[in-house]
Design an enzyme around this catalytic site. Structure first.
Site, PDB file in Angstrom:
ATOM      1  N   ARG A  34      24.802  12.897 -27.283  1.00  0.00           N
ATOM      2  CA  ARG A  34      25.075  12.748 -28.712  1.00  0.00           C
ATOM      3  C   ARG A  34      24.117  13.588 -29.561  1.00  0.00           C
ATOM      4  NH1 ARG A  34      26.577   6.307 -29.200  1.00  0.00           N
ATOM      5  NH2 ARG A  34      28.826   6.626 -29.075  1.00  0.00           N
ATOM      6  N   LYS A 199      33.181  -3.362 -21.547  1.00  0.00           N
ATOM      7  CA  LYS A 199      33.312  -3.990 -22.874  1.00  0.00           C
ATOM      8  C   LYS A 199      34.772  -4.355 -23.105  1.00  0.00           C
ATOM      9  CE  LYS A 199      30.113  -1.393 -25.573  1.00  0.00           C
ATOM     10  NZ  LYS A 199      30.218  -0.619 -26.795  1.00  0.00           N
ATOM     11  N   GLY A 352      30.980   5.948 -24.939  1.00  0.00           N
ATOM     12  CA  GLY A 352      29.618   6.422 -24.740  1.00  0.00           C
ATOM     13  C   GLY A 352      29.263   6.491 -23.267  1.00  0.00           C
ATOM     14  N   GLY A 376      34.517   3.302 -29.525  1.00  0.00           N
ATOM     15  CA  GLY A 376      35.269   2.428 -30.422  1.00  0.00           C
ATOM     16  C   GLY A 376      36.022   3.223 -31.475  1.00  0.00           C
TER      17      GLY A 376
HETATM   18  P1  ADP Z   1      32.295   3.030 -22.669  1.00  0.00           P
HETATM   19  O1  ADP Z   1      30.896   3.045 -23.229  1.00  0.00           O
HETATM   20  O2  ADP Z   1      32.646   4.317 -21.998  1.00  0.00           O
HETATM   21  O3  ADP Z   1      33.291   2.593 -23.680  1.00  0.00           O
HETATM   22  P2  ADP Z   1      31.900   0.404 -21.565  1.00  0.00           P
HETATM   23  O4  ADP Z   1      30.715   0.240 -22.421  1.00  0.00           O
HETATM   24  O5  ADP Z   1      33.082  -0.446 -21.849  1.00  0.00           O
HETATM   25  O6  ADP Z   1      32.338   1.943 -21.489  1.00  0.00           O
HETATM   26  O7  ADP Z   1      31.530   0.098 -20.053  1.00  0.00           O
HETATM   27  C1  ADP Z   1      30.610   0.868 -19.330  1.00  0.00           C
HETATM   28  C2  ADP Z   1      29.994   0.025 -18.258  1.00  0.00           C
HETATM   29  O8  ADP Z   1      31.004  -0.564 -17.460  1.00  0.00           O
HETATM   30  C3  ADP Z   1      29.141   0.801 -17.303  1.00  0.00           C
HETATM   31  O9  ADP Z   1      27.783   0.467 -17.543  1.00  0.00           O
HETATM   32  C4  ADP Z   1      29.602   0.337 -15.922  1.00  0.00           C
HETATM   33  O10 ADP Z   1      28.540   0.030 -15.069  1.00  0.00           O
HETATM   34  C5  ADP Z   1      30.403  -0.891 -16.244  1.00  0.00           C
HETATM   35  N1  ADP Z   1      31.442  -1.233 -15.267  1.00  0.00           N
HETATM   36  C6  ADP Z   1      32.456  -0.473 -14.843  1.00  0.00           C
HETATM   37  N2  ADP Z   1      33.180  -1.112 -13.912  1.00  0.00           N
HETATM   38  C7  ADP Z   1      32.620  -2.322 -13.735  1.00  0.00           C
HETATM   39  C8  ADP Z   1      32.892  -3.449 -12.896  1.00  0.00           C
HETATM   40  N3  ADP Z   1      33.902  -3.443 -12.034  1.00  0.00           N
HETATM   41  N4  ADP Z   1      32.074  -4.518 -12.998  1.00  0.00           N
HETATM   42  C9  ADP Z   1      31.036  -4.521 -13.854  1.00  0.00           C
HETATM   43  N5  ADP Z   1      30.719  -3.501 -14.667  1.00  0.00           N
HETATM   44  C10 ADP Z   1      31.503  -2.407 -14.609  1.00  0.00           C
HETATM   45 MG    MG Z   2      29.530   1.461 -23.585  1.00  0.00          MG
END
Ligand code: ADP
Ligand code: MG
Length: 396
Positions: A34, A199, A352, A376
């Site tokens: 970023r 999330k 992110g 988001g």
């Molecule tokens: P982004 O920031 O790309 O929107 P999120 O914040 O929703 O993504 O999620 C990212 C996190 O999801 C990562 O830290 C990853 O470790 C976790 N994650 C992915 N798959 C799983 C899973 N099956 N169980 C627990 N955590 C997970």
């Molecule tokens: Mg995230």
């Protein structure tokens, strides 16, 4: 929407809202994606002789100063990347900040402490936010909006300040909007949406409109578990928010009616806990043991996701397929990322952690159509929602 190319900035105090909400690791910037994304705008402004005031939030300090969320390490990294010192103010607004800004020379950069150290930044009360926005606006002659990742928030530094100063979008925001428009108008089909991450609550609501827009929806990460439970499977100790199950059931119905397949993982890599040194095994999605958690999609799922992605003309990806931070659970995310780089499609990566994942796994950002700085914000945009931070730029 005006951009900084339409603004007079020489000698002026220019307040630039960026999104430098980066992951920190023991006081060190762990992923500077970023910060790098903010450089084109900041460099253009300093080259044109602006007196640049950079502001951002970091994390969720809860409206009061908290040294764990200080932007000081971010200012240091920004200075390295810009190749010039970035002065840092220990406060966000107030007399000491005003004095530092007055002393700022054309072409120089100063960075304010975390905007969210002040509760008014995120307040739901317009008047409260307005007072903080008055203070921020008082520091500058012009406002530049370049914090795309926060533009879906009606916050003082995102929304209210733009009402108070002549304003324009920075290059990052212009690029994000141009890329996102390819996911909302004249979409090239097939359009494949890949969802994952942890999330789930924040993202789940988006699925309804994505079912209408997409031709295929591939679901991995923790996002898959409510769907699997809705189909009658047991998911062991996997990350699961039970209140999503009913909604997942409705999405499966909606998708069946719309003829948009929601493809769930057929296998998982499971372990007792998310740790690199724990024994792990590959199981089919209907055989997750009661005392194990799904931490990555399995190889069969990853291959089937990759095949869909390779056949797509447009791909939107939000959310890692597994706990990619740990090498044993990074394969699903790596396979999906690789498929995106090998696909002829226009590929858009939002989120992110998803952006951090592809960088951590060694992919070049240039191998993708667009790597967004906003998770988001991009999800809201593709749903057709109005982003307050964008609307306020377009209104005048
Ligand atoms: P982004 O920031 O790309 O929107 P999120 O914040 O929703 O993504 O999620 C990212 C996190 O999801 C990562 O830290 C990853 O470790 C976790 N994650 C992915 N798959 C799983 C899973 N099956 N169980 C627990 N955590 C997970
Ligand atoms: Mg995230």
């Amino acid at each position: 929407m005006k951009t900084i190319d339409d603004l007079q900035v020489a000698g002026l105090r220019v307040l630039v809202r960026v999104d430098l909400n980066v992951p920190l690791d023991g006081g060190r910037v762990a992923d500077d994606g970023r910060i790098r994304a903010s450089l084109p705008t900041l460099t253009a402004l300093t080259n044109r002789g602006a007196r640049v005031i950079v502001c951002s939030h970091l994390g969720r300090p809860g409206g009061k100063p908290d040294s764990r969320y200080s932007l000081a390490p971010v200012a240091a990294r920004l200075g390295q990347l810009l190749g010039k010192p970035v002065e840092f103010t220990a406060e966000t607004v107030g007399p000491s900040v005003r004095a530092a800004v007055e002393a700022l020379r054309p072409g120089s950069v100063i960075m304010l402490e975390n905007l969210r150290f002040t509760a008014a930044e995120t307040s739901k009360d317009d008047a409260q936010r307005g007072l903080f926005a008055d203070q921020l606006a008082g520091l500058a002659d012009v406002y530049v909006a370049d914090g795309f990742g926060a533009m879906h928030r009606k916050h003082a530094s995102v929304y209210d300040v733009a009402l108070r100063l002549p304003h324009a979008a920075g290059y990052l925001v212009a690029a994000e909007v141009a890329a996102l428009t390819r996911l909302t108008a004249n979409i090239r089909r097939p359009y494949v949406v890949v969802l994952g991450g942890a999330k789930v609550a924040d993202k789940f609501e988006a699925i309804g409109s994505l079912i209408d827009a997409a031709d295929w929806i591939l679901v991995g990460g923790a996002m898959a578990f409510p769907f699997l439970v809705a189909q009658g499977h047991k998911v062991g100790t996997s990350l699961l928010e039970p209140d999503q199950i009913e909604l997942a059931r409705r999405y499966l119905d909606q998708a069946a009616h719309a003829g948009t397949p929601i493809v769930l993982p057929s296998d998982f890599i499971v372990a007792a806990r998310p740790a690199a040194d724990t024994p792990r095994e590959i199981v089919t999605a209907d055989k997750i043991p009661a005392d194990r958690m799904g931490l990555d999609i399995g190889p069969e799922s990853a291959t089937s996701f990759a095949i869909r992605i390779l056949q797509a003309s447009t791909v939107f990806w939000n959310g890692p397929m597994g706990v990619f931070e740990l090498a044993p659970f990074a394969s699903g995310t790596r396979t999906v990322a690789k498929a995106l780089t090998g696909s002829e499609a226009f590929t858009f990566i939002g989120g992110g952690d998803t952006g951090a994942a592809i960088r951590a796994l060694g992919f070049a950002e240039s191998a993708f159509g667009h790597v967004s700085t906003g998770g988001g914000a991009s999800l809201e945009f593709v749903q057709g929602k109005i982003l307050p931070g964008l609307a306020v730029l377009e209104d005048q």
